[in-house]
Design an enzyme around this catalytic site. Structure first.
Site, PDB file in Angstrom:
ATOM      1  CD  GLU A 153      64.469  60.108  19.802  1.00 17.57           C
ATOM      2  OE1 GLU A 153      63.597  60.887  20.218  1.00 17.57           O
ATOM      3  OE2 GLU A 153      64.626  59.017  20.392  1.00 17.57           O
ATOM      4  CD  GLU A 159      57.423  60.411  21.452  1.00 22.93           C
ATOM      5  OE1 GLU A 159      57.631  61.344  20.790  1.00 22.93           O
ATOM      6  OE2 GLU A 159      58.112  59.857  21.999  1.00 22.93           O
TER       7      GLU A 159
END
Length: 906
Positions: free
Chosen positions: A759, A487
């Site tokens: 996260e 990502e």
């Protein structure tokens, strides 16, 4: 006169001169936030400096700045390019160049002197310089070149470009202007032109491609010279994001190279990329990809010269527009901290794993001597699983694997065109490996550290450490969400929630100025803002609330931190386009449509039969950000003097808030979403009339207590929750959240051994198992936004005016803290708030930079006897005591170092 008297008189005069010199001086001169930059935009030049004085209450009264093309002209004060004359102003930052247009590729020297309000005058500062870049595409003689062999976008070996050239006379100086489609590593005569990494960086390439300028004078010699450039796929045509698609910007790597040499006799020689260059795919880098890693065959790492390149192929010359070229704006990515192995591990699976003790972004360097043809393979991971085995499932399709083929000699190896996010490496190698020969190297953008926060609590200090390392790892040229899996994108929502914390920790001015330029460039014509900058593809979530609002939030916060009106001017049309887009799709000023991320990764649980998941209506969130962005335009318009826009958007803001009240608030003041985020956003953005705010804050507190003092907010609510609690008098609840150690909380990952921000609140569960493997990064900075509150509220270090021209020191002791310290290197100098409590006595040490003023608020000091350096503050002329409230006392003062003490009220 006797010799002793002469000596004594001389010493007295010397001391007097020295003392005078120390009264006032100028230092830390910068141009466009940089020290002695080369290759900058000649159309946008701004000067700043810091002032040094031992006298309290010192303010600049006047400045005089002069600029010339030679140092000698400055000292003679002759033939100046520009002289400001004596300007009567306190302004010492962002002084705009106001002379005749500057030339391209020209070095200019400058210096400044000032006077202060104590009638002191400084000497002229040390001479500094800046050098302009190529300002017009017509000044490029270079052409884009690509390899003769067409790859059609397929991955494979890294190509190398070569050109030899002869220099026939002594060299005065030389500049290389260079960029690439891909990421380049350039050498002259076998030496790297720079230690900068991953150049030219990642921008919206078709619209904005940075080129770099290097002083390469010392690398050239009379006679034959060799130019060598290798170009990896990088972001330009390598794999980007999780769909394994390549070639986002083009199918072939390319080079643009212009070397301009000035001889001692004044003659010029230019070496440009053209049809005379050669190319080859036979180099040692057999594969290189940001996500997957690099394969390096050191047996092929041979000298490159005219003989070894005799059979190389040629190049293709492209007639491509150069109008998208811009000067280097962002700080370069460079090598930073190094880590030696903390320990070697033999896992239950029998694998050799090395723990470096810190989750970081970069790579591993190896010193080794093995047999020719032996393969050394290094895989990278952030964590071990509950059994203690190497864990890579959360990387998804990113291999993060570097492979080195040895040549039988003593070697020093490291990758060139990739980077990894890791704490652990798995080593596969047939021979013996000495742990002392392994070094993990962190890389990130070269941002000067500006902030420091520490406290009496070790876990909070570890949290601050994790916040900083989350920033380091994700500020590799763009503000990415994560640095390890497939990502690593510039998500707008993540960037906007973290900006204020980032700006405390490091000087992010140039870093974000460049990124905001790409945001503006990639913004759609209708005003929508992509969810990811630089854009990689169109998404249905482009224009998502809280993500697209980075277009207004970051420019305003940037202005508030750095006092730079230029960023508001540059982004103003982008800011308006975004709000005008919302207005165009809203129904009667109610933004109740579109696809939104909402309060991303809020607290939830499986089989939620009690309704405890902290779900917040996405359109309620959207309406609050509609108001927030509108408010930011109003503030920007006021700064820029756009009175018509102030009137226009003030009227719009009133309608937006009215629509919110009608749609999402009951007559008694309850929100349709009874979540922490709903109340936090409504209160933070002043969506409620003042009469309803106290009860809304009370409902927020009630909600927090119903979760036993746990936070349930996601990405959009988390940055503001403690600020809102403090604003409405609930510091105790804010501290309860900060010090909470069980999930969900900031300290839960700390207790679980985290060295960066996760996260998810529970990336690793209490039983050692993992959260959802498809989205579970252990280096994701968004929740680190709490750092902003720690600086502002715990330590009490705040800007009271844009750029810290006025400062507010307002500590708020609470929780388990017995002391806290924050320092910030502002554009004016160091500001500091350092408090501690000893036996009921509150001790506060403060530094206020020269040319600024501050308000100091003393907590729980109403009626107390406050002293500064053992003197009662009422007796000090350099302090102005302000009217206090029922709990606190306040003073105003100017620059200086201060030591306050008093007995706190209970």
């Amino acid at each position: 006169m006797p010799v002793k008297k002469i000596i004594a008189l001389f010493l007295m005069q010397f001391v007097a001169v020295a003392a005078f010199a120390q009264k006032l001086s100028v230092s830390d001169l910068t141009v466009n936030y940089k020290v002695n930059p080369i290759g900058i935009d000649a159309h946008d030049i701004h000067f700043s400096w810091k002032i040094n004085s031992q006298l309290k209450q010192t303010m600049q009264k006047t400045y005089e700045l002069r600029l010339a093309t030679q140092k000698e002209l400055l000292s003679k004060n002759q033939n100046l390019t520009w002289g400001s004359g004596k300007v009567d102003t306190e302004q010492s930052v962002h002084i705009a160049y106001a002379g005749s247009p500057l030339k391209s590729k020209q070095r200019y020297y400058w210096q400044v002197r000032i006077t202060d309000n104590h009638k002191n005058s400084s000497a002229w500062s040390e001479v500094q310089y800046f050098e302009t870049g190529i300002m017009n595409s017509s000044e490029w003689t270079a052409k884009w070149i690509e390899t003769e062999e067409i790859t059609d976008g397929a991955s494979g070996p890294v190509p190398t470009f070569f050109r030899s050239f002869n220099i026939g006379s002594p060299i005065k100086d030389a500049r290389l202007y260079i960029t690439a489609h891909g990421i380049y590593e350039a050498k002259l005569n076998g030496k790297k032109i720079s230690e900068n990494l991953l150049t030219p960086g990642w921008t919206s390439y078709t619209k904005r491609l940075q080129y770099q300028t290097y002083d390469v004078t010392s690398l050239l010699t009379t006679g034959e010279n060799a130019a060598v450039v290798s170009i990896g796929d990088g972001w330009y045509r390598g794999f980007l994001q999780w769909n394994k698609k390549r070639n986002w910007y083009g199918k072939e790597v390319g080079l643009l190279y212009q070397l301009e040499i000035t001889m001692a006799d004044g003659k010029k020689q230019v070496i440009s990329s053209d049809g005379s260059w050669k190319s080859s795919f036979e180099g040692p880098i057999r594969a290189a990809d940001i996500y997957n890693g690099e394969t390096f065959d050191s047996r092929l790492d041979l000298p490159i010269n005219s003989k070894t390149t005799a059979k190389w192929k040629g190049v293709r010359v492209l007639e491509t527009s150069l109008d998208n070229l811009i000067v280097q704006e962002a700080p370069p990515v460079i090598r930073k901290e190094q880590f030696k192995p903390l320990k070697f591990i033999r896992t239950p699976k029998g694998e050799t794993v090395v723990d470096f003790g810190q989750n970081l972004v970069g790579w591993v360097q190896i010193k080794i001597k093995g047999k020719s043809g032996e393969i050394l393979k290094i895989n990278h991971a952030e964590v071990l699983d509950k059994e203690g085995n190497f864990y890579t499932s959360n990387l998804r399709s990113a291999l993060q694997e570097n492979t080195f083929i040895l040549n039988g000699k003593d070697q020093f190896l490291e990758p060139h065109f990739t980077f990894q996010g890791f704490r652990y490496i798995k080593v596969t190698y047939p021979g013996e490996l000495d742990e002392s020969n392994l070094t993990a190297v962190a890389i990130y953008s070269d941002m000067a550290p500006t902030g420091f926060f520490a406290s009496s609590d070790k876990q909070i200090n570890q949290l601050q450490h994790n916040i900083q390392w989350g920033q380091k790892g994700n500020f590799v040229d763009v503000p990415t969400d994560c640095p390890q899996r497939d990502e690593r994108l510039g998500w707008t929502g993540d960037a906007q929630v973290f900006f204020n914390t980032a700006a405390y920790n490091m000087n992010v001015s140039s870093f974000f100025k460049k990124w905001l330029g790409d945001l503006k460039a990639d913004q759609y014509e209708d005003g929508r803002v992509p969810a990811v900058i630089p854009i990689t593809q169109r998404r249905g979530t482009d224009g998502s609330a809280g993500w697209a609002d980075a277009a207004t939030i970051i420019p305003w916060d940037f202005y508030w931190v750095y006092g730079d009106k230029g960023i508001l001017s540059a982004q103003y049309t982008s800011m308006k386009k975004w709000v005008d887009y919302i207005s165009s799709v809203a129904s009667n000023n109610l933004w109740n449509n579109g696809t939104h991320y909402g309060d991303w990764l809020f607290y939830t649980m499986a089989d939620d039969r009690d309704g405890k998941a902290a779900i917040t209506d996405k359109h309620l969130i959207a309406q609050t950000f509609f108001a927030a962005s509108t408010q930011n335009i109003i503030k920007a318009a006021e700064v820029l003097g756009n009175k018509e826009d102030v009137i226009k958007y003030t009227a719009l803001l009133e309608k937006v808030k009215d629509a919110f009240l009608k749609e999402y608030v009951t007559p008694s003041g309850r929100l349709v979403s009874n979540s922490q985020t709903a109340y936090v956003l409504a209160l933070n953005f002043d969506m409620l009339p003042e009469s309803l705010r106290p009860q809304a804050a009370a409902r927020l507190v009630e909600n927090i207590k119903s979760y036993k003092n746990h936070i349930t907010t996601g990405f959009l609510g988390t940055p503001y929750i403690c600020h809102v609690l403090s604003r409405f008098g609930y510091d105790d609840i804010a501290y309860a959240l900060l010090f909470q150690e069980t999930y969900p909380s900031w300290l839960y990952p700390v207790k679980m051994g985290a060295t960066t921000i996760w996260e998810r609140w529970d990336g690793i569960k209490t039983d050692g198992s993992f959260q959802n493997t498809s989205m579970n990064s252990f280096n994701h900075y968004a929740y680190g936004a709490i750092g902003d509150w720690m600086y502002k509220r715990v330590a009490g270090l705040n800007a009271a005016e844009a750029g810290y021209k006025k400062i507010r020191i307002e500590p708020s002791p609470g929780g388990k803290f017995t002391n806290a310290i924050a320092k910030l290197e502002t554009l004016y100098g160091t500001a500091k708030s350092n408090w501690k409590i000893e036996n009921g006595k509150f001790i506060l040490d403060v530094i206020i930079p020269v040319n600024t003023q501050a308000t100091i608020v003393f907590p729980n000091a109403a009626g107390a006897k406050i002293t500064e350096n053992n003197n009662a503050i009422e007796e000090l002329k350099y302090l102005k005591k302000l009217k206090g409230d029922s709990k606190n006392e306040s003073v105003e003062l100017g620059s200086g170092t201060y030591h306050f003490e008093y007995l706190m009220n209970k």
